[in-house]
Design an enzyme around this catalytic site. Structure first.
Site, PDB file in Angstrom:
ATOM      1  N   HIS A  36       0.819  -1.216   0.000  1.00  0.00           N
ATOM      2  CA  HIS A  36       0.000   0.000   0.000  1.00  0.00           C
ATOM      3  C   HIS A  36       0.852   1.265   0.000  1.00  0.00           C
ATOM      4  O   HIS A  36       0.372   2.340  -0.386  1.00  0.00           O
ATOM      5  CB  HIS A  36      -0.921  -0.004   1.220  1.00  0.00           C
ATOM      6  N   SER A  37       2.105   1.190   0.423  1.00  0.00           N
ATOM      7  CA  SER A  37       2.946   2.386   0.401  1.00  0.00           C
ATOM      8  C   SER A  37       3.257   2.818  -1.029  1.00  0.00           C
ATOM      9  O   SER A  37       3.617   3.976  -1.264  1.00  0.00           O
ATOM     10  CB  SER A  37       4.255   2.130   1.155  1.00  0.00           C
TER      11      SER A  37
END
Length: 494
Positions: A154-155
């Protein structure tokens, strides 16, 4: 994946995706919170393909993509003592064979078997010394249809940014053609923790004059702002009240039936048409998203009643996109809205109307962007304190649900047509994560449930399907026919 799609912005469309060199404070906090395994944040697209791609062409497509999209070859380099944010740097040890893999299922193969493979891959932690993504081609025992899974941290991006990436990398035609431009592999960067910190310090010094100039330009507006102090004070009070509510525990207790938590995932899928879900929402004075949430809550109600543990409400969270039209592609630009979701409303039309009012209310919370605003603080808090605080919030959620606008036209990967694109989000402490992505007029819903929370998965899926059917009936629709033809074709070819 071999050529840029029609409408892409030349070579820059790919090169500019995820252009930011340093993680934002919000992304840095997500990256570091994984010190607690419960808070891992992988996400995935599971695509159903109408045929098995040629492996050499499939591999070559990914090789080209990692050259055209520089972020795909970058790893995250953290700074000493978290004095700065992680920096994206080209991996000097990049190995495509590590990231792109294939697996053949034994006979007889089913789509559920393929999903089990995907959920197991999803639950595996990333190698944090490498670029945080993985691609997997799942083939049947005799060829034919296949499943393609693309997993990313998700980063790297949020769900909408992931759709942007797939739109750039998927082809608009089945036939093979040479890339329209040659892409050199980005030069490797052998940068360490101190180098990452030094780079940020130098950039901060370089950008200081521009920040000072911007502050100076805003200074003349200060007297005018002071003359409006009463209005400003009222707004500040509203913001503080909103912030207090958003940072407090959820407004209702979690379901005792969904209390368990583990590090495992359980995938299942639902589908309907975009038009059918829109009609249901409009018939009750709501939207497609309101009908979608109402369908999920109807499934939760049925599941609790079937196990003789009815509840009136469940604590729920819903991401709200903060993207503007001029924002660069990639990255993370969303806020989280939390509320007590009504489960005990039996009439699906009334449930849609109730959800509509709740969603309108939470979307206009003054402090909706609080996590983004206070991210600089969160990213500097000692990791154990940050993870304890966030886990205390997220483990009290029974449901997170997201709705993403997907691709509207057919796309291909190495000659195979994408029939369905099911999205799956992470389970950072919550019991169930549901994500809807539209694909060529079909609402593809991926449901990721913690098996320690949802202990009767077959019953749960049956209840979720029933919840969707009752909502579709509000718009005078039944479950559209022909939607599962892809599943039958997949299993017949396997």
């Amino acid at each position: 994946m071999n050529v840029p799609p029609a409408g892409a912005v030349g070579t820059g469309g790919l090169a500019d995706w995820g252009v930011r060199r340093t993680m934002t404070d919000f992304e840095a906090a997500m990256w570091r919170m994984e010190a607690d395994p419960r808070l891992r944040t992988p996400m995935a697209a599971v695509e159903v393909l109408d045929r098995t791609p040629d492996w050499d062409r499939f591999l070559a497509a990914h090789e080209w993509a990692t050259r055209a999209l520089p972020r795909a070859r970058m790893r995250a380099v953290d700074t000493p003592l978290h004095l700065g944010n992680p920096v994206w740097a080209v991996d000097p040890n990049f190995d495509l064979d590590f990231h792109v893999r294939r697996q053949r299922l034994p006979s007889p193969a089913t789509f559920e078997q393929a999903l089990r493979v995907c959920q197991n891959v999803m639950s595996e932690p990333f190698d944090r010394a490498r670029p945080p993504w993985q691609a997997l081609l799942i083939e049947g025992p005799t060829g034919g249809a296949a499943v393609y899974m693309l997993k990313a941290h998700h980063s790297l991006t949020d769900g909408l940014g992931g759709i942007q990436m797939l739109a750039l990398l998927h082809s608009r035609k089945r036939g093979h053609s040479a890339p329209e431009w040659h892409c050199e592999a980005p030069a490797a960067e052998d940068i360490g923790a101190w180098g990452a910190l030094g780079e940020q310090v130098c950039r901060g010094l370089r950008d200081a004059p521009a920040r000072l100039a911007a502050t100076t330009l805003r200074a003349p507006a200060t007297p005018a702002a002071l003359t409006a102090l009463p209005a400003g004070a009222a707004a500040a009070v509203r913001y503080v009240r909103s912030l207090t509510g958003l940072l407090a525990p959820p407004a209702c207790p979690p379901s005792p039936l969904l209390r368990g938590r583990s590090l495992s995932y359980r995938f299942s899928v639902l589908e309907t048409t975009v038009d059918a879900l829109k009609h249901a929402g409009r018939a009750a004075g709501g939207s497609l998203n309101d009908a979608y949430i109402a369908a999920l809550l109807g499934g939760f109600r049925r599941y609790h009643e079937a196990l003789s543990r009815p509840v009136a409400q469940i604590p729920m969270a819903m991401p709200v996109s903060l993207r503007a039209g001029d924002n660069p592609m990639g990255g993370n630009r969303f806020a989280g809205a939390r509320f007590a979701a009504p489960v005990d409303i039996e009439d699906p039309a009334e449930r849609i109307a109730a959800i509509h009012e709740i969603v309108l209310s939470v979307r206009h919370e003054p402090a909706l962007d609080a996590l983004q605003v206070f991210a600089p603080v969160f990213s500097r808090i000692p990791t154990p304190l940050l993870t304890d605080w966030y886990a205390g919030q997220s483990t009290r959620l029974d449901l997170q649900a997201s709705n993403i606008r997907g691709l509207a036209e057919p796309v291909y990967i190495a000659g195979a047509r994408v029939e369905r694109m099911f999205p799956f989000g992470p389970l950072p402490g919550c019991a169930v994560m549901a994500v809807l992505a539209s694909h060529c007029g079909v609402c593809c819903i991926g449901v990721n449930a913690d098996p320690a929370a949802v202990t009767e998965p077959d019953l749960f899926l049956h209840c979720m399907r029933a919840g969707l059917d009752e909502v579709l009936a509000v718009g005078g629709e039944t479950a559209p026919r022909g939607l599962t033809a892809w599943r039958e074709a997949w299993e017949e070819s396997s």
